[in-house]
Design an enzyme around this catalytic site. Structure first.
Site, PDB file in Angstrom:
ATOM      1  N   ASP A   1       0.839  -1.194   0.000  1.00 27.46           N
ATOM      2  CA  ASP A   1       0.000   0.000   0.000  1.00 27.46           C
ATOM      3  C   ASP A   1       0.874   1.244   0.000  1.00 27.46           C
ATOM      4  O   ASP A   1       1.745   1.404   0.860  1.00 27.46           O
ATOM      5  CB  ASP A   1      -0.895   0.005   1.246  1.00 27.46           C
ATOM      6  CG  ASP A   1      -1.754   1.252   1.345  1.00 27.46           C
ATOM      7  OD1 ASP A   1      -2.950   1.165   1.017  1.00 27.46           O
ATOM      8  OD2 ASP A   1      -1.247   2.314   1.768  1.00 27.46           O
TER       9      ASP A   1
ATOM     10  N   HIS B   1      -7.654   9.620  -1.335  1.00 24.68           N
ATOM     11  CA  HIS B   1      -6.880   9.656  -0.092  1.00 24.68           C
ATOM     12  C   HIS B   1      -7.635  10.357   1.038  1.00 24.68           C
ATOM     13  O   HIS B   1      -7.673   9.870   2.166  1.00 24.68           O
ATOM     14  CB  HIS B   1      -5.533  10.349  -0.336  1.00 24.68           C
ATOM     15  CG  HIS B   1      -4.485   9.937   0.636  1.00 24.68           C
ATOM     16  ND1 HIS B   1      -3.146   9.957   0.346  1.00 24.68           N
ATOM     17  CD2 HIS B   1      -4.557   9.481   1.905  1.00 24.68           C
ATOM     18  CE1 HIS B   1      -2.447   9.527   1.380  1.00 24.68           C
ATOM     19  NE2 HIS B   1      -3.298   9.248   2.344  1.00 24.68           N
TER      20      HIS B   1
END
Length: 294
Positions: free
Chosen positions: A48, A115
């Site tokens: 990630d 995000h």
């Protein structure tokens, strides 16, 4: 409960995602490349990152080296990245995502997240993610740091439901209401900062449980994540800790221990909406990884 490092969960679009992976937040390009190499060497299947971390170039290099050293192919790894706050909006997301793929040395990601929900643009950003998904450049799409109100807004306007909501999640910050909402709507909660930035590791109540299983506090927390059905991505730049973080499949926490850890929640977040400026670039990070000096 029979779990192992390549154990997966099935997202709401049918894509299988490893439940335990490695994150690279606050790691520079050099460190990210090395950590990714070590992770692949020791059997990790999920990585990630995010443009905002400034290390997508390093992750791309680490993946290529890890593939070559371990006889792996791109399809063996589940790669997640995120849309930078400063890139949000429909066309801007589409345009800048191409650069992210180039830096990661891939033509697709397995999971693409917004995000943060930048006010006034996150719905258009989500529309861009749907386009990217339909074009096959992301196998699944989701969000990060979305509270219930913003999740409801996405669900109201989306044609594709988010598969994941990545949140700060650890024994002291369990986001119970958000997790329940995600569970009810078929969205997996994924934990960033699962070890609480290290502060949770000193909790004597967790140490007592860890001693009972002859494990570290970190291993107990990660095992708790898995048994709670949470996807988890601990970060480390030390090879031995990367190995230790994956050594959580030879024991199972009792129901009483799960309940005790559940009871540690203080609902205290290290970051939340009040800490961010929603005009796009809250942390002062540059728009391009080329601006970063390792």
């Amino acid at each position: 409960m029979n779990l192992k490092l390549d154990s997966t969960v099935t997202l709401n679009n049918g894509v299988k995602m490893p439940q335990l992976g490695m994150g690279v937040w606050k790691v520079n390009n050099t460190g990210a490349a090395q950590s990714v190499e070590w992770a692949l060497k020791h059997g990790y299947k999920a990585i990630d990152t995010a443009k905002q971390y400034g290390n997508e170039v390093g992750v791309g290099k680490g993946l290529q080296k890890g593939f070559a050293d371990n006889g792996l192919k791109r399809e063996d790894i589940f790669l997640t990245t995120k849309i930078f706050n400063g890139d949000q909006g429909y066309q801007s997301t589409l345009d800048n995502f191409e650069g992210q793929l180039k830096n990661l040395q891939t033509d697709y990601v397995d999971l693409l997240l917004i995000h943060w929900p930048v006010n006034g643009t996150y719905l258009e950003t989500w529309r861009a993610l749907e386009t990217i998904y339909k074009e096959g450049k992301a196998r699944a799409i989701g969000v990060s740091n979305f509270n219930i109100e913003r999740l409801q807004d996405i669900l109201k306007h989306a044609s594709i439901k988010p598969a994941v909501n990545q949140m700060e999640f650890n024994p002291l910050c369990q986001e119970v209401d958000i997790k329940n909402f995600c569970d009810e709507n078929g969205i997996y909660l994924e934990a960033w900062s699962p070890l609480g930035g290290g502060s949770v590791l000193k909790d004597p109540r967790l140490q007592k449980i860890a001693d009972k299983y002859n494990k570290s506090v970190a291993q107990v927390i990660l095992r708790w994540d898995l048994q709670r059905g949470v996807i988890t991505i601990p970060k480390s730049v030390h090879e031995e800790r990367i190995v230790q973080n994956a050594d959580v499949y030879d024991f199972e926490l009792s129901e009483d221990d799960i309940k005790e850890i559940n009871g540690l929640d203080t609902d205290k977040r290290s970051l939340w909406y009040g800490d961010f400026f929603w005009s796009g670039n809250p942390d002062g990070y540059k728009d391009s990884v080329e601006d970063w000096k390792d």
